[in-house]
Design a protein around this motif. Structure first.
Motif, short mmCIF file in Angstrom:
data_model
loop_
_atom_site.label_atom_id
_atom_site.label_comp_id
_atom_site.label_asym_id
_atom_site.label_seq_id
_atom_site.Cartn_x
_atom_site.Cartn_y
_atom_site.Cartn_z
N LYS A 174 -8.56 23.26 -14.21
CA LYS A 174 -9.22 23.67 -13.24
C LYS A 174 -9.05 24.09 -12.10
O LYS A 174 -8.96 24.38 -11.54
CB LYS A 174 -11.09 23.70 -13.33
N GLU A 175 -10.05 22.73 -11.41
CA GLU A 175 -9.38 22.51 -9.94
C GLU A 175 -8.34 23.13 -9.34
O GLU A 175 -8.33 23.83 -8.56
CB GLU A 175 -9.38 20.80 -10.07
N ALA A 176 -7.36 22.07 -10.31
CA ALA A 176 -5.42 23.03 -9.62
C ALA A 176 -5.56 24.18 -9.31
O ALA A 176 -5.25 24.34 -8.38
CB ALA A 176 -4.68 22.30 -10.38
N PHE A 177 -6.01 25.21 -10.75
CA PHE A 177 -5.19 27.05 -10.14
C PHE A 177 -6.69 27.10 -9.48
O PHE A 177 -6.39 28.34 -8.36
CB PHE A 177 -5.97 27.12 -11.36
N TRP A 178 -7.18 26.53 -9.65
CA TRP A 178 -8.70 26.72 -8.25
C TRP A 178 -8.21 27.48 -7.41
O TRP A 178 -8.66 27.80 -6.22
CB TRP A 178 -10.65 26.21 -8.66
N ASN A 179 -7.28 25.86 -6.87
CA ASN A 179 -6.81 25.69 -5.19
C ASN A 179 -6.09 26.74 -4.90
O ASN A 179 -4.99 27.00 -4.25
CB ASN A 179 -6.24 24.11 -5.54
N LEU A 180 -5.76 27.51 -5.97
CA LEU A 180 -3.90 28.68 -5.33
C LEU A 180 -4.52 29.79 -5.98
O LEU A 180 -3.85 30.82 -6.79
CB LEU A 180 -3.14 28.16 -7.40
N GLY A 181 -6.14 29.75 -6.65
CA GLY A 181 -6.53 31.19 -6.26
C GLY A 181 -6.58 31.38 -7.68
O GLY A 181 -6.93 33.48 -7.74
N ILE A 182 -6.55 30.93 -8.73
CA ILE A 182 -6.72 31.58 -10.13
C ILE A 182 -7.69 30.95 -11.10
O ILE A 182 -8.09 29.51 -10.79
CB ILE A 182 -5.14 30.84 -11.07
N ARG A 183 -8.21 31.89 -11.93
CA ARG A 183 -9.49 30.99 -11.81
C ARG A 183 -8.67 30.98 -13.85
O ARG A 183 -8.07 31.44 -14.00
CB ARG A 183 -10.27 31.91 -12.84
N LEU A 184 -8.91 29.35 -14.54
CA LEU A 184 -8.65 29.06 -15.21
C LEU A 184 -9.60 29.24 -16.39
O LEU A 184 -10.49 28.58 -16.95
CB LEU A 184 -8.53 27.70 -16.14
N ILE A 185 -9.36 30.53 -17.38
CA ILE A 185 -9.99 30.65 -18.72
C ILE A 185 -10.13 30.12 -19.64
O ILE A 185 -11.19 30.15 -20.51
CB ILE A 185 -10.00 32.65 -18.88
N ASP A 186 -9.10 30.22 -20.46
CA ASP A 186 -8.82 29.09 -21.42
C ASP A 186 -7.88 28.37 -21.41
O ASP A 186 -6.61 29.13 -20.69
CB ASP A 186 -9.51 29.83 -22.41
#
Ligand code: UDP
Length: 245
Positions: A174-186
């Motif tokens: 979640k954090e890795a994607f967040w840093n890329l501007g992406i929301r990890l939905i599931d």
């Protein structure tokens, strides 16, 4: 011919095809503890009902998955990853796969929304986890921990470890994607047994994660293929750029 595995100076030879799935081929090697996974360009969705080929998809998923596995290993999650061999091939530990799909959700979407009548995009009050029993003929039915233990898919202590690791993986991804501007939905992960330990196996890629753009909630990658939103090939390349691969 034996391939040299990077700095470790370890050699492994690709032998017979052991298994061919929807997205990967798995080969035996001359080391009984190791396999070579080769990612294909074939794409399926909705339990194989929708099929296609996306050039370059195998390479993207292989490299993306490896990137995540290396990151997770660094953060203390045991995985089956050993070493990337080529664009589409990776050496992995030969784990005994536990026949459960472990799905973690942060935001309501897909089958969860449909089943519960909860609007897609609803931010869940806490991350949640579900199991489905890996069985193509039955369409991977959803089961709970009691079922999993009762049918011998896993033992109680294994289920507890799987749940603990799955939520840790969620926090890290979640954090890795967040840093890329992406929301990890599931996303979906799988685990295996290896030398008495539970380890993360299979893949973590754009095929197994539902990802939305943080600003616009635009559905990235996988959802485009599922819903004919076009630009599928470009979307896979976009994963690459996004992840700096
Ligand atoms: N998923 C997967 N393989 C499966 C089932 C689910 O990778 O066989 C992933 C899927 O991509 C999504 C998440 O698990 O990121 C949750 O899937 P869901 O149950 O919502 O099914 P869907 O509606 O996506 O078919």
């Amino acid at each position: 011919m034996k391939k040299q595995l990077g700095k470790e100076r370890y050699f492994v030879e690709k032998l017979d095809l052991l298994y061919e799935g929807k997205a990967k081929q798995v080969f035996l090697t001359d080391d009984p503890d190791l396999l070579i996974v080769d990612y294909k360009d074939d794409a399926t969705a909705f339990n194989g009902e929708k099929k296609g080929t996306i050039p370059g998809k195998g390479a993207v998923n292989n490299r993306m998955s490896n990137q995540f596995f290396r990151m997770l290993e660094k953060k203390g999650i045991p995985t089956h990853y050993v070493q990337e061999l080529s664009d589409t091939e990776t050496v992995v530990k030969k784990a005994e796969i536990i026949p459960l799909k472990v799905i973690i959700r942060n935001v309501a979407a897909g089958s969860f929304s449909k089943k519960l009548g909860i609007e897609e995009g609803f931010q869940l009050l806490e991350p949640t986890l579900e199991f489905s029993y890996k069985n193509d003929a039955l369409g991977d039915p959803m089961i709970n921990d009691y079922y999993a233990i009762a049918i011998g898919a896993a033992q109680r202590n294994e289920i507890e470890r799987i749940e603990e690791l799955a939520f840790q993986v969620n926090d890290i991804l979640k954090e890795a994607f967040w840093n890329l501007g992406i929301r990890l939905i599931d996303f979906k992960i799988e685990f295996g047994r290896y030398k008495g330990q539970i380890i993360l196996a299979d893949e973590i890629s754009s095929d197994t994660c539902r990802l939305w753009d943080m600003e616009t909630d635009e559905k990235l990658y996988q959802d485009r293929f599922r819903h004919d939103l076009g630009e599928v090939e470009g979307a896979y390349q976009e994963v690459f750029r996004h992840l700096g691969l």
